[in-house]
Design an enzyme around this catalytic site. Structure first.
Site, PDB file in Angstrom:
ATOM      1  N   LYS A  19       2.660   4.893 -11.552  1.00 25.60           N
ATOM      2  CA  LYS A  19       1.798   3.793 -11.119  1.00 25.60           C
ATOM      3  C   LYS A  19       1.723   2.702 -12.194  1.00 25.60           C
ATOM      4  O   LYS A  19       1.773   1.503 -11.892  1.00 25.60           O
ATOM      5  CB  LYS A  19       0.399   4.318 -10.805  1.00 25.60           C
ATOM      6  CG  LYS A  19       0.283   5.063  -9.485  1.00 25.60           C
ATOM      7  CD  LYS A  19       0.447   4.119  -8.307  1.00 25.60           C
ATOM      8  CE  LYS A  19       0.116   4.776  -6.992  1.00 25.60           C
ATOM      9  NZ  LYS A  19       0.293   3.853  -5.837  1.00 25.60           N
ATOM     10  N   LEU A  48       0.819  -1.214   0.000  1.00 23.18           N
ATOM     11  CA  LEU A  48       0.000   0.000   0.000  1.00 23.18           C
ATOM     12  C   LEU A  48       0.848   1.257   0.000  1.00 23.18           C
ATOM     13  O   LEU A  48       0.303   2.366  -0.150  1.00 23.18           O
ATOM     14  CB  LEU A  48      -0.914   0.003   1.239  1.00 23.18           C
ATOM     15  CG  LEU A  48      -1.693  -1.286   1.524  1.00 23.18           C
ATOM     16  CD1 LEU A  48      -2.535  -1.122   2.777  1.00 23.18           C
ATOM     17  CD2 LEU A  48      -2.563  -1.673   0.338  1.00 23.18           C
ATOM     18  N   TYR A 107       2.439  11.008 -11.950  1.00 21.65           N
ATOM     19  CA  TYR A 107       1.874  10.107 -10.945  1.00 21.65           C
ATOM     20  C   TYR A 107       1.283   8.876 -11.619  1.00 21.65           C
ATOM     21  O   TYR A 107       1.572   7.733 -11.236  1.00 21.65           O
ATOM     22  CB  TYR A 107       0.811  10.836 -10.133  1.00 21.65           C
ATOM     23  CG  TYR A 107       0.088   9.951  -9.132  1.00 21.65           C
ATOM     24  CD1 TYR A 107       0.774   9.359  -8.072  1.00 21.65           C
ATOM     25  CD2 TYR A 107      -1.281   9.707  -9.251  1.00 21.65           C
ATOM     26  CE1 TYR A 107       0.127   8.551  -7.160  1.00 21.65           C
ATOM     27  CE2 TYR A 107      -1.940   8.895  -8.338  1.00 21.65           C
ATOM     28  CZ  TYR A 107      -1.235   8.320  -7.297  1.00 21.65           C
ATOM     29  OH  TYR A 107      -1.888   7.513  -6.391  1.00 21.65           O
ATOM     30  N   PRO A 130     -45.318  12.877  39.845  1.00 19.94           N
ATOM     31  CA  PRO A 130     -46.354  11.968  40.360  1.00 19.94           C
ATOM     32  C   PRO A 130     -47.752  12.574  40.282  1.00 19.94           C
ATOM     33  O   PRO A 130     -47.961  13.741  40.616  1.00 19.94           O
ATOM     34  CB  PRO A 130     -45.921  11.745  41.807  1.00 19.94           C
ATOM     35  CG  PRO A 130     -44.443  11.950  41.801  1.00 19.94           C
ATOM     36  CD  PRO A 130     -44.204  13.044  40.808  1.00 19.94           C
ATOM     37  N   GLY A 131     -48.708  11.773  39.791  1.00 21.18           N
ATOM     38  CA  GLY A 131     -50.099  12.205  39.707  1.00 21.18           C
ATOM     39  C   GLY A 131     -50.445  13.016  38.483  1.00 21.18           C
ATOM     40  O   GLY A 131     -51.629  13.277  38.225  1.00 21.18           O
ATOM     41  N   ASN A 183     -11.349   7.775  -5.981  1.00 15.72           N
ATOM     42  CA  ASN A 183     -11.256   8.575  -4.762  1.00 15.72           C
ATOM     43  C   ASN A 183     -11.741   7.755  -3.562  1.00 15.72           C
ATOM     44  O   ASN A 183     -12.877   7.306  -3.522  1.00 15.72           O
ATOM     45  CB  ASN A 183     -12.105   9.836  -4.896  1.00 15.72           C
ATOM     46  CG  ASN A 183     -11.658  10.702  -6.060  1.00 15.72           C
ATOM     47  OD1 ASN A 183     -10.718  11.468  -5.947  1.00 15.72           O
ATOM     48  ND2 ASN A 183     -12.321  10.555  -7.201  1.00 15.72           N
TER      49      ASN A 183
END
Length: 369
Positions: free
Chosen positions: A107, A53, A103, A281-282, A132
């Site tokens: 490659k 890589l 580049y 409560p209630g 990409n």
């Protein structure tokens, strides 16, 4: 099985190693730029499979392209053949290999060296011309527009876009490493040389920018995009990985009155919203019905009774619920309903509604149960 990863500390390398580390019977050998050629040679001699890589894509002068992308592959092959090894090699090339720039040419020349190695030694190679790539741990302000924009937007920095209509092909890092790892367990095939990632995405810069801004604004408007699958899922996971460490959390607006409180948590694009309600409560909340809107109630703290009555009936239906038995209660349309805290402590209710609350058309009509 000894698996060598060159470029181990790079974007793809780190993600691949994370995947390989969860596989059984795999011993990972890591080589990066700080390692010497002797260390590389020792690692190669031990390897059963090589993921190459490492490479150069932002050099100070063009010659470094050839040194890092072509000559390094040549060195790797020389070491293998000097030691009479026929180790399979997977290499990350680029779609730029089809273009006339330094580049791309470097490659392509590296690819050709690999193909010659494969022919001489009857050995499988795997060449991936990646478009990409995006995902977590990608370096911003380098060679990835998504990494740069995720970083800038998450950190309140300026984002620049030259042309919103430019369309690019993207591949997600998790799809890449999954495909890479699959080659370890398959039968060797010397016929195939070039391979592709199964899942790719064609997106314009404008589409990506709009999605990232939606992700950022989610903390203010609470509206989450469709992030459950596909490109949106991958992009959202990528964006969150760029959040600064002191901004993982965000506050919600709490509405309080003598009865308790109400907090909206999340609003979806097409599947309603989630909220939390507390009651003392209630206290009784509700006494209304809906014609189309539907809700789900879940008491996660305390105890309560949920009462229903069909608007054209006198029969009252009761469901007693508490945190001792977590159960979801559906609120049918056409039934007026309420919920009363029957305990001695605060009651906490999680609510889901199938639509975002619309103040202009709430579909909520008062009627005592």
């Amino acid at each position: 099985m000894n698996v060598l990863v060159t470029g181990a500390k790079g974007f793809i390398g780190k993600n691949l190693i994370e995947t390989l580390s969860r596989m059984e019977n795999i011993n990972i050998l890591e080589i990066d730029r700080e390692n010497s050629i002797l260390e590389l040679e020792e690692a190669i001699k031990k390897s059963d499979f090589i993921y190459h890589l490492a490479g150069i894509n932002r050099p100070e002068n063009p010659e470094e392209f050839y040194k890092g992308n072509r000559d390094l592959i040549g060195n790797l092959i020389d070491i293998l053949e000097k030691n009479n090894l026929k180790t399979p090699i997977l290499v990350t090339s680029s779609i730029q290999a089809e273009r006339e720039n330094d580049y791309g040419k470097s490659k392509l020349e590296g690819e050709n060296l690999l193909k010659e190695y494969s022919k001489r030694n009857n050995c499988p190679i795997y060449i991936y011309r990646l478009p990409n790539v995006f995902g977590k741990w990608c370096r911003p302000n380098y060679n990835s527009v998504i990494a740069t924009w995720c970083n800038n937007i998450a950190n309140d920095l300026e984002v620049q876009v030259s042309d919103r209509n430019i369309e690019l092909t993207f591949v997600y890092i998790d799809d890449i490493v999954k495909k890479f790892a699959s080659h370890l367990n398959e039968e060797k095939n010397i016929e195939n040389i070039y391979y592709e990632i199964d899942i790719t995405y064609r997106k314009t810069l404008g589409e990506i920018l709009d999605l990232l801004l939606e992700f950022k604004n989610n903390r203010e408007n609470l509206i989450i995009s469709k992030v459950g699958n596909g490109f949106e899922r991958a992009l959202y996971g990528t964006y969150l990985s760029y959040l600064p460490k002191d901004k993982f959390s965000y506050e919600l607006k709490e509405y309080k009155d003598p009865r308790g409180s109400f907090v909206e948590i999340l609003k979806t694009v097409d599947s309603g919203q989630f909220s939390i309600s507390t009651s003392k409560p209630g206290i009784t909340r509700g006494n209304h019905y809906h014609n189309t809107k539907n809700e789900k109630f879940l008491v996660i703290k305390g105890e309560a009774v949920i009462r229903f009555r069909h608007i054209y009936s006198d029969e009252v239906i009761e469901y007693h619920v508490s945190d001792k038995k977590l159960e979801v209660v559906d609120i049918p349309t056409g039934y007026t309903h309420n919920i009363t805290n029957t305990g001695t402590d605060e009651m906490v209710l999680v609510l889901w509604a199938n639509e975002q609350f619309d103040r202009e058309n709430p579909d909520t009509y008062y009627l005592e149960v």
